[in-house]
Structures are given as structure tokens and as C-alpha cells.
Design a protein around this motif. Structure first.
Motif, PDB file in Angstrom:
ATOM      1  N   ARG A 147       0.846  -1.180  -0.146  1.00 20.15           N
ATOM      2  CA  ARG A 147      -0.039  -0.006  -0.054  1.00 20.15           C
ATOM      3  C   ARG A 147       1.027   1.364  -0.078  1.00 20.15           C
ATOM      4  N   GLY A 148       1.855   1.203  -0.782  1.00 15.42           N
ATOM      5  CA  GLY A 148       2.834   2.331  -0.731  1.00 15.42           C
ATOM      6  C   GLY A 148       3.266   2.711  -2.184  1.00 15.42           C
ATOM      7  N   VAL A 149       4.028   3.863  -2.333  1.00 15.88           N
ATOM      8  CA  VAL A 149       4.502   4.682  -3.303  1.00 15.88           C
ATOM      9  C   VAL A 149       6.053   4.875  -3.231  1.00 15.88           C
ATOM     10  N   ALA A 150       6.799   4.540  -4.210  1.00 12.24           N
ATOM     11  CA  ALA A 150       8.138   4.824  -4.397  1.00 12.24           C
ATOM     12  C   ALA A 150       8.385   5.750  -5.670  1.00 12.24           C
ATOM     13  N   ARG A 151       9.204   6.820  -5.400  1.00 15.70           N
ATOM     14  CA  ARG A 151       9.600   7.792  -6.429  1.00 15.70           C
ATOM     15  C   ARG A 151      10.981   7.680  -6.897  1.00 15.70           C
ATOM     16  N   ILE A 152      11.209   7.284  -8.061  1.00 17.66           N
ATOM     17  CA  ILE A 152      12.688   7.147  -8.399  1.00 17.66           C
ATOM     18  C   ILE A 152      13.141   7.813  -9.604  1.00 17.66           C
ATOM     19  N   PRO A 153      14.064   9.088  -9.157  1.00 17.42           N
ATOM     20  CA  PRO A 153      14.407   9.886 -10.270  1.00 17.42           C
ATOM     21  C   PRO A 153      14.924   9.053 -11.248  1.00 17.42           C
ATOM     22  N   LEU A 154      14.649   9.567 -12.424  1.00 11.68           N
ATOM     23  CA  LEU A 154      15.166   9.256 -13.846  1.00 11.68           C
ATOM     24  C   LEU A 154      16.474   9.659 -13.817  1.00 11.68           C
ATOM     25  N   PRO A 155      17.561   8.634 -14.104  1.00  8.95           N
ATOM     26  CA  PRO A 155      18.852   9.001 -14.455  1.00  8.95           C
ATOM     27  C   PRO A 155      18.891   9.849 -15.852  1.00  8.95           C
ATOM     28  N   ARG A 156      19.546  10.900 -15.673  1.00 10.53           N
ATOM     29  CA  ARG A 156      19.857  11.782 -16.831  1.00 10.53           C
ATOM     30  C   ARG A 156      19.852  11.257 -18.260  1.00 10.53           C
ATOM     31  N   HIS A 157      20.937  10.139 -18.152  1.00  6.10           N
ATOM     32  CA  HIS A 157      21.226   9.624 -19.477  1.00  6.10           C
ATOM     33  C   HIS A 157      20.095   8.781 -20.179  1.00  6.10           C
ATOM     34  N   VAL A 158      19.114   8.367 -19.399  1.00  5.10           N
ATOM     35  CA  VAL A 158      17.994   7.851 -19.781  1.00  5.10           C
ATOM     36  C   VAL A 158      16.744   8.758 -20.046  1.00  5.10           C
ATOM     37  N   ALA A 159      16.705   9.808 -19.151  1.00  2.00           N
ATOM     38  CA  ALA A 159      15.727  10.804 -19.463  1.00  2.00           C
ATOM     39  C   ALA A 159      15.908  11.917 -20.285  1.00  2.00           C
ATOM     40  N   SER A 160      16.854  11.913 -20.842  1.00  2.00           N
ATOM     41  CA  SER A 160      17.172  13.267 -21.583  1.00  2.00           C
ATOM     42  C   SER A 160      17.465  12.752 -23.145  1.00  2.00           C
ATOM     43  N   PRO A 161      16.477  12.623 -24.083  1.00  2.00           N
ATOM     44  CA  PRO A 161      16.710  12.347 -25.326  1.00  2.00           C
ATOM     45  C   PRO A 161      17.467  13.275 -26.245  1.00  2.00           C
ATOM     46  N   ALA A 162      18.303  12.936 -27.243  1.00  2.43           N
ATOM     47  CA  ALA A 162      18.652  13.830 -28.271  1.00  2.43           C
ATOM     48  C   ALA A 162      17.744  14.456 -29.008  1.00  2.43           C
ATOM     49  N   ASP A 163      16.812  13.328 -29.415  1.00  2.63           N
ATOM     50  CA  ASP A 163      15.580  14.029 -30.543  1.00  2.63           C
ATOM     51  C   ASP A 163      14.355  13.606 -29.689  1.00  2.63           C
ATOM     52  N   PRO A 164      13.667  14.308 -29.001  1.00  4.30           N
ATOM     53  CA  PRO A 164      12.451  13.825 -28.506  1.00  4.30           C
ATOM     54  C   PRO A 164      11.552  13.278 -29.372  1.00  4.30           C
ATOM     55  N   ALA A 165      11.538  13.643 -30.607  1.00  7.98           N
ATOM     56  CA  ALA A 165      10.572  13.427 -31.859  1.00  7.98           C
ATOM     57  C   ALA A 165      10.992  11.899 -32.178  1.00  7.98           C
ATOM     58  N   SER A 166      12.108  11.296 -31.942  1.00  8.45           N
ATOM     59  CA  SER A 166      12.340   9.982 -32.413  1.00  8.45           C
ATOM     60  C   SER A 166      12.873   8.786 -31.388  1.00  8.45           C
ATOM     61  N   GLU A 167      12.446   9.322 -29.999  1.00  9.19           N
ATOM     62  CA  GLU A 167      13.183   8.330 -29.155  1.00  9.19           C
ATOM     63  C   GLU A 167      11.928   8.094 -27.953  1.00  9.19           C
ATOM     64  N   LEU A 168      12.250   7.002 -27.490  1.00 11.40           N
ATOM     65  CA  LEU A 168      11.188   6.627 -26.226  1.00 11.40           C
ATOM     66  C   LEU A 168      11.827   5.952 -25.084  1.00 11.40           C
ATOM     67  N   LEU A 169      11.131   5.875 -23.877  1.00 12.19           N
ATOM     68  CA  LEU A 169      11.711   5.509 -22.886  1.00 12.19           C
ATOM     69  C   LEU A 169      10.730   4.206 -22.559  1.00 12.19           C
ATOM     70  N   VAL A 170      11.312   2.981 -22.133  1.00 11.58           N
ATOM     71  CA  VAL A 170      10.597   1.700 -21.751  1.00 11.58           C
ATOM     72  C   VAL A 170      11.158   1.461 -20.538  1.00 11.58           C
ATOM     73  N   ALA A 171      10.110   1.293 -19.470  1.00 10.25           N
ATOM     74  CA  ALA A 171      10.265   0.958 -18.195  1.00 10.25           C
ATOM     75  C   ALA A 171       9.865  -0.434 -17.791  1.00 10.25           C
ATOM     76  N   ARG A 172      10.420  -1.291 -16.902  1.00  5.09           N
ATOM     77  CA  ARG A 172       9.702  -2.692 -16.632  1.00  5.09           C
ATOM     78  C   ARG A 172      10.319  -2.944 -15.381  1.00  5.09           C
ATOM     79  N   LEU A 173       9.385  -3.173 -14.477  1.00  6.08           N
ATOM     80  CA  LEU A 173       9.526  -3.901 -12.995  1.00  6.08           C
ATOM     81  C   LEU A 173       8.658  -4.928 -12.966  1.00  6.08           C
ATOM     82  N   ASP A 174       9.272  -6.256 -12.925  1.00  7.74           N
ATOM     83  CA  ASP A 174       8.616  -7.709 -12.923  1.00  7.74           C
ATOM     84  C   ASP A 174       7.816  -7.477 -14.042  1.00  7.74           C
ATOM     85  N   GLU A 175       6.268  -7.856 -14.202  1.00  3.73           N
ATOM     86  CA  GLU A 175       5.484  -8.007 -15.197  1.00  3.73           C
ATOM     87  C   GLU A 175       5.001  -6.638 -15.701  1.00  3.73           C
TER      88      GLU A 175
END
Length: 803
Positions: free
Chosen positions: A677-705
Motif C-alpha cells: 500500500r505504498g508509493v516509491a519515486r525513483i528519479p530518472l537518471p539523466r542519461h535515460v531521461a534526456s533524449p537527443a531528439d524527443p521526436a524520435s526516441e522513447l523510454l521503456v520501463a519494466r519492473l517484473d511484469e
């Protein structure tokens, strides 16, 4: 010593004054006149095309319902006509003698008629006056009051949305809408049983308040004995001659508790109360649980608000809710099977609470029984919605009587969590110009702040009462986010859905976004001609314009009906998902989100997740994902992991920034543990959160399933390649399996098998695939489907299939 004889056979309905083709129409009881006229072929289906517009006369007509029944003296001294629901302005006549009048759809009625009964044939007549005429007369008598529509629905105690709403038709009904019967009895009967069920430590306490009605004559002077049993505990009480009330107290040692869905089992125990001299008994399945509402101010030197948290058995519960409206404009058509289907859809979407909205009804016992059985919590609005209500007679006395009856009726249900005084009336008074229009006149406030809380305190003190929604407590504007409940309608009405992120509420009782119904529902409701965006019923002011403007920069502009339908449904799902994820990420500061709305009452473009034919829109699939126990979402530069389950959620959070060709550009793995019944906030590391071209990149995140795909730009600005994939369908026992293998990125791949078979369903929707990834859809259908059509547009769609 009693007998009940249903009187549901042999009814006819006649327009008054009678017209030849509207005389003696076979009538179904329970039912309503619209359904009877439709069954007789005398009107067109009001749900199809623009037929609704031609049927206003039905609600402006008086109707006479008549039936005959046979009576044989069974030796009982009392005989009562019992109407569980009359809609609405009725005069009841037995064998030519008036026995009573009614003016409230939300009440039941009992009329003693023994002296009027004849051996053999008896004629029962119920004359229904026009609800429109009655409400207009009261309005003329009391003076007009502000409301959102010209219809006078606040001047009659009747389902308000019968008079039309921004999602519903104007179909003003009359009829015997709940069962009717003849109850014969001797000596005494159980007139009211009101259990108060609480917990004392680990024990259950039941105080059963019982009222008996005695027959006249010698029976009035007889002593009577009451007994009660529940979960192995029992109690008896004696009523002295002439006495009619008693309280029986039972203590149950450490009973199994009733819990909301996802928190434990829904243990229920039969509670039986018996009047021993007559054998008259009352039985309900009850649950032991405690419920309280925490509205304590925030701690600290500079508190900015107060909590709004529901506790069940002293455990805080995050409400994953949906608003419930009447499932049909003609409520008697809602069968047990249909309710079971809606509750299955509720449970499968991980919804744990339904708010029964104040413009509708107190639902029937079947609704609350299903909620009890399945662990679906219920917020129950009293039926006041969006209008200033008169406090003068005869409305005032009707409200008092109605509230008392319904609170007693529903109190035994453990699923019922809270009573709510009204829907949006405090906000109407504050923001919609009512104060100036009213010029000091009463507008219903006395109901919400005096009458209703007194009724609840007296008759159901085990549950919280909240004066309205939105409502922020005394001294505050009714819709401030720091206190109480809020409704968020600037999104949808005025601004883009990303502005849900501007809100930091304690509890959201309404928010939503429109989308069209499923194709099969829309096709059924339009009986001829090609479908266009204007084919769907649309009741909201500028609804079509808002739907199109709501696409904003999120999706391409539709170039065809098929595009409009797909983008409109997809945008609805995305908008509500955005809101749900925002509010869940704020837990425990925010402890509830109730989406507007779960269901529809007819085929219409609306805010519903399940359309008027009971088909699941893409929004339903989105809710299932957004309301899952475990959720990942990107919020303000962080990954937020929400774990609304009883177990810890631990693992390695995998973060990969890809280009649109699926190639990884940056990776990170973070060890995460989210408490129950909890929440965790995980700051996104800069190298995965900062796209070189926002129009042609995306982030995929996975935890278990749990996996999410997050674009760095809005879809319309993303340089998607033209969709390319391999699709293969093969028959299985109950339908088909469709395997889609992506050669390019496929954004929100969605399947609409109802375009080929109106009864077909699919197990999932809106899946984003990277090149080389695969999705398998399970289509359930009993028909032979065209495999080429199943694997191509408009049945199989994704955002970039038009590139």
C-alpha cells in the motif's frame, strides 16, 4: 401467519383520455409505459436514430394501468396492497374506491384494503398523472429555481436523468416500476428491522431495532416475542401488550470480517429476526466491518489542507472508483444477469468502489447484494443533482420520508461505505450564478446540512455522511483541492488533459473525458446510411467540438469516420489514464479517484467505459491497466511505482531509452522496493531521461511484469515510420488467436473485432510494440470471421498506420 400474493399479471395500460390504439395495451409489471408501447409496436425504439425527439408526448400524457385478480378469504384479518415502487404521480384505486396517492418514485407504499376486497374478481387501477405536468405545476406554484436544463426535474421526487442529461435522453417515464403484491396477515407483522452492526475490538456487535405493526382488535393486547440470530449468537425480547418497538443486542465472538475487494475476504453472515407468534421473519446477509472517514487537518506548523481518507476495519483504503448511473432509462429492464455483467466488468477493471450518482436512483437490492458479495464498496448519493431544490411542501416531507426509508433499507449492506448529500449543488450555488438568481430563497441547503445528516445519525450511525460532492467542508469553496472531494471538469470542458497534472487533490469524486461508443453499438443505433462523426447521439453542449479539440497535439486530425472513431476512443482512454496515474502517484496525500463514468444507459458518445449496449470501450482496458494493484508511471521527471497490494513489490527497475527503430540508446537498472500500500519515486537518471531528439526516441520501463512505454513528445509530433507488421489469425475453440509481429514500432495497437461480429470481444487493447516484438490477441466469437479483415484496418489499428 401471513401470505404474499404477487400482482404482476394481466396488466394493461391506457392513455387518458383514451385513444383507440392506446387503449388496453398489454403492460409488464414491473415496467414502464415506454417499454409497454415499444413491446406493442406502438412506438419506435427511442434509443435508435432520432426517435427520442418524437416521444416527448409520452411523459406529458396521463396513463391508467389496470388489472384484475382473484381473492379468496384466507382467514387473515389484514390485507395490504404493497407497491415497492410507483413512478411517480399515482392514484391507487381498488374496486372503484381510491385507497391512496403517491408522489415519489424513491418510496414504497402500503395501503390497508381488507374492507375493500371482494371474494372472487377484484379490479386494481393505478392512474398515473403526467410527471411533466405535475413538476411544471409545482414550479409555477413555488417559483422557478436554477438548474442546468429547462426541464423541471427538481420539482418532483423522480429519477432526475429521466428528464435528460448531458449523456442521456429525455424519456419521462410512468409505471409500476417495482413489484406489487397483496400481503395478508394476522396478529402482527415485522414493519421495520434496522440492524446497527459495529466492531468492539475483535468482537462483532449487532443492535437490532425492530418495529412491529399490530392488527386492530384483540391482537393489539397480546404479548409478543422477538428473536434474532447471527453467526452463532442469539437474543430474545418481549413486547408487552400494545408495545411495538424493541432492541435486541447480540455479541459475536471474533467473527470473520467483511473486507473490500483486494483487502481480504467478503465474509457474510445470515442475520434472522423472527416474530415468534406469527412466524414472520426478516433475513439478510450482513458483514462485520467498521468504516470511518478521516478528515483531520494536515500536521505541521503550516497545514495546507485536511485528509479525506476512507478507513475500513481501521485500514486506509485508496479508492479506485467509477461513477454509476442508471444502467437503463427504463430501470425495470435491468435484469440480475445484466447487473452481474456490469459488476464483472467492474471487478475485472480493478475498480473497488462504485458511486451511485445523485441524478439517478437508490438501486435495487440486487445491486447492493452483488457489491456485498464481490467486495465492491459503494458511495450512495441522495437523489439531488445539479439544481436548486425547493424546501417547501410537499417536497420537504417527501424528502424526509424517502431518506428515512432508504437509509433503513440499505443499512444492512456492508458494501455501503458512505452517504453523500448531493451532486454538485454546493458548487452550483457557489459558481453557477444561483445566489443572484435565488435572491435569498432556499435552494436545498437545509436538506444537505440538516435533514439528511439527522436522518443518517439517527438511523445509520455506523456510517459517515458527507454533505455533497464536491464539498470541501464549512468555510471553504466547495471545490478546493486541499479539502474534501473535488470534481475536475476544467479538463474536458476547457483545457488539455495534461492539466490534470496541475491538480493536487485529496480525493477526486468526478473527472472524465468523452469518447464514442463501440462501432457495433453505434451501428445498431443508426439504422440506415453510412456512419459519420455526427451519427452518434451527443448530448453534451459542444460535445463534438470538445472531442475534436481534445485531440490537441496528441493525435493526428481525423480524415475519415474510421479515424474519428479510433482517435476519439483512444484519446478518451489516454486522458483518463493520465488523470488516474497522476492521482494514484499522490497516494497517501490523495486517497481516491472516481472516474466519470462506468456505464451508459443508451447508445451515446459519452464519458463511459462500458457503452450503452454493454460493450467495453478502449477506456475500460485502460482503466484495467491504470487501476491494477501495481502501476508504473512517469511523473514530473520521476518513475513512480505504486503498490496498492498487501505484499512488498521488489525488483530491478529496468530503464531503456530507445530510438524508434527499437535500438537501445541508454540503459539503467535500479533496485526498487515498494512497501505494501505504498508509493516509491525513483528519479530518472539523466542519461535515460534526456533524449537527443524527443521526436524520435522513447523510454521503456519494466519492473517484473509491469511495463510502460513513454514518449518524449506528443504523438502528432513524433516521427513515426509507417506501420509495418505481420499478422496471423488462427481459429481456436472459442474464437481466434491473432498474433501480430512488429517490423516497425506500432503505437497503441488496438483490435476492434465487433466490426465483424457485434458479439465478439478481445482480451486486450492499446499495446505499443517495438520492432521484433510480438502481441497475441484472444478474440472470442462464435462466427466465422474474415481473416483478411481481422488483420487489417479498420479492425486492426495503430496510431502510425496512416503514415
Amino acid at each position: 401467519m401471513s401470505a404474499y400474493h404477487p400482482l404482476d399479471r394481466g396488466w394493461t395500460a391506457t392513455a387518458v383520455p383514451a385513444e383507440p390504439h392506446l387503449k388496453g395495451v398489454p403492460a409488464t409489471v414491473p415496467g414502464c409505459v415506454h417499454a409497454d408501447l415499444l413491446a406493442a409496436g406502438l412506438i419506435d425504439d427511442p434509443y435508435l436514430d432520432d426517435n427520442e425527439d418524437r416521444l416527448a408526448w409520452v411523459g406529458r400524457t396521463d396513463w391508467r394501468y389496470e388489472s384484475e385478480f382473484t381473492f379468496a378469504d384466507d382467514g387473515h384479518g389484514r390485507a395490504d396492497l404493497v407497491f415497492e415502487g410507483l413512478d411517480t404521480i399515482a392514484t391507487v384505486i381498488l374496486n372503484g374506491i381510491e385507497v391512496g396517492t403517491t408522489a415519489n418514485m424513491h418510496r414504497s407504499y402500503r395501503f390497508p384494503v381488507r374492507e375493500l376486497l371482494r371474494e372472487g374478481r377484484n379490479r386494481l387501477t393505478v392512474h398515473f398523472s403526467s410527471p411533466h405536468a405535475y413538476a411544471e405545476e409545482r414550479r409555477a406554484e413555488l417559483g422557478a429555481l436554477p438548474g442546468p436544463y429547462p426541464e423541471p426535474y427538481q420539482f418532483i421526487r423522480k429519477m432526475a436523468c429521466n428528464f435528460g442529461w448531458d449523456w442521456g435522453p429525455t424519456l419521462v417515464t410512468s409505471g409500476i416500476w417495482r413489484p406489487v403484491g397483496l400481503h395478508t396477515w394476522t396478529t402482527a407483522r415485522l414493519a421495520q428491522v434496522r440492524p446497527e452492526i459495529t466492531l468492539d475490538g475483535r468482537d462483532g456487535l449487532v443492535r437490532v431495532h425492530v418495529t412491529v405493526e399490530r392488527a386492530a382488535g384483540p391482537a393489539a393486547d397480546l404479548p409478543l416475542t422477538l428473536s434474532a440470530e447471527v453467526a452463532g449468537a442469539s437474543a430474545r425480547a418481549s413486547l408487552a401488550p400494545g408495545a411495538c418497538e424493541a432492541v435486541l443486542e447480540l455479541r459475536v465472538r471474533e467473527p470473520a470480517l467483511w473486507w473490500p475487494r483486494g483487502y481480504g475476504e467478503q465474509a457474510r453472515h445470515p442475520l434472522t429476526v423472527t416474530l415468534e407468534e406469527t412466524g414472520d421473519s426478516w433475513r439478510r446477509e450482513v458483514g462485520f466491518r467498521s468504516v470511518r472517514l478521516d478528515t483531520t487537518p494536515d500536521a505541521g506548523p503550516d497545514p495546507k489542507g485536511s485528509a479525506f481518507t476512507l478507513f475500513v476495519n481501521d485500514v486506509p483504503v485508496f479508492v479506485r472508483g467509477a461513477n454509476w448511473i442508471p444502467d437503463d432509462c427504463f430501470p425495470a429492464r435491468v435484469t440480475q444477469e445484466r447487473l452481474a455483467e456490469r459488476f464483472a466488468q467492474t471487478c475485472e477493471a480493478h475498480v473497488n468502489l462504485l458511486r451511485v450518482w445523485g441524478g439517478g436512483l437508490y438501486e435495487g437490492e440486487e445491486f447492493y447484494d452483488l457489491a456485498d458479495e464481490l467486495g465492491i464498496m459503494v458511495f450512495q448519493d441522495f437523489p439531488f443533482a445539479c439544481a436548486a431544490y425547493p424546501e417547501e411542501e410537499p417536497l420537504y416531507s417527501e424528502v424526509v420520508a424517502e431518506a428515512g426509508e432508504q437509509v433503513v433499507r440499505l443499512a444492512p449492506h456492508p458494501s455501503l461505505m458512505m452517504w453523500i448529500g448531493n451532486n454538485e449543488n454546493f458548487m452550483g450555488h457557489a459558481d453557477w450564478g444561483w445566489e443572484e438568481q435565488l435572491s435569498g430563497r432556499a435552494w436545498g441547503e437545509a436538506y444537505y446540512l440538516d435533514v439528511l445528516p439527522r436522518v443518517v445519525a439517527e438511523l445509520d450511525p455506523t456510517r459517515p455522511y458527507w454533505p455533497g460532492t464536491p464539498y470541501s467542508g464549512s468555510g471553504h469553496h466547495p471545490n478546493v483541492p486541499e479539502h474534501g472531494t473535488v470534481h475536475i471538469w476544467d479538463v474536458w470542458n476547457d483545457i488539455d488533459y495534461v492539466h490534470y497534472a496541475d491538480w493536487r487533490p485529496r480525493f477526486v469524486a468526478e473527472f472524465g473525458f468523452q469518447g464514442p461508443p463501440t462501432y457495433a453499438t453505434l451501428r445498431r443505433s443508426v439504422t440506415s446510411g453510412p456512419l459519420t462523426p455526427d451519427s452518434s447521439h451527443q448530448k453534451a453542449v459542444d460535445g463534438q467540438g470538445k472531442l475534436l479539440r481534445g485531440l490537441g497535439e496528441h493525435l493526428p486530425r481525423p480524415e475519415s469516420f474510421d479515424d474519428w472513431h479510433f482517435y476519439g476512443q483512444l484519446n478518451q482512454a489516454r486522458a483518463v489514464t493520465f488523470g488516474v496515474e497522476r492521482f494514484r502517484s499522490l497516494m497517501p496525500y490523495c486517497m481516491g479517484a472516481i472516474v466519470w463514468q462506468l456505464n451508459d444507459c443508451w447508445p451515446v458518445t459519452s464519458w463511459a467505459a462500458v457503452d450503452g449496449d454493454g460493450r467495453r470501450k478502449p477506456l475500460w482496458y485502460a482503466l484495467r491497466r491504470a487501476y491494477a494493484d501495481r502501476l508504473l508511471t512517469v511523473q514530473e521527471g520521476d518513475i513512480v511505482a505504486v503498490n496498492d497490494s498487501p505484499d512488498p513489490w521488489s525488483g530491478d527497475l529496468e530503464l531503456i531509452r530507445h530510438n524508434l527503430a527499437g535500438e537501445p540508446l541508454a540503459k539503467e537498472s535500479v533496485r526498487v522496493r515498494v512497501p505494501p500500500r505504498g508509493v516509491a519515486r525513483i528519479p530518472l537518471p539523466r542519461h535515460v531521461a534526456s533524449p537527443a531528439d524527443p521526436a524520435s526516441e522513447l523510454l521503456v520501463a519494466r519492473l517484473d511484469e509491469t511495463r510502460i512505454s513513454h514518449l518524449f513528445a506528443q504523438d502528432a509530433a513524433v516521427a513515426f515510420p509507417s506501420a509495418d507488421y505481420e499478422a496471423e489469425a488462427r481459429p481456436v475453440t472459442d474464437g481466434y488467436l491473432l498474433t501480430v509481429t512488429a517490423r516497425t514500432i506500432l503505437r497503441d495497437l488496438t483490435l476492434f473485432p465487433d466490426r465483424l461480429d457485434p458479439d465478439a470481444t478481445v482480451d486486450d487493447m492499446m499495446i505499443t510494440l517495438l520492432p521484433g516484438e510480438r502481441a497475441v490477441f484472444h478474440i472470442r466469437s462464435s462466427r466465422d470471421l474474415d481473416l483478411a479483415a481481422l488483420t487489417s484496418a479498420p479492425v486492426l489499428r495503430c496510431v502510425n498506420d496512416t503514415k
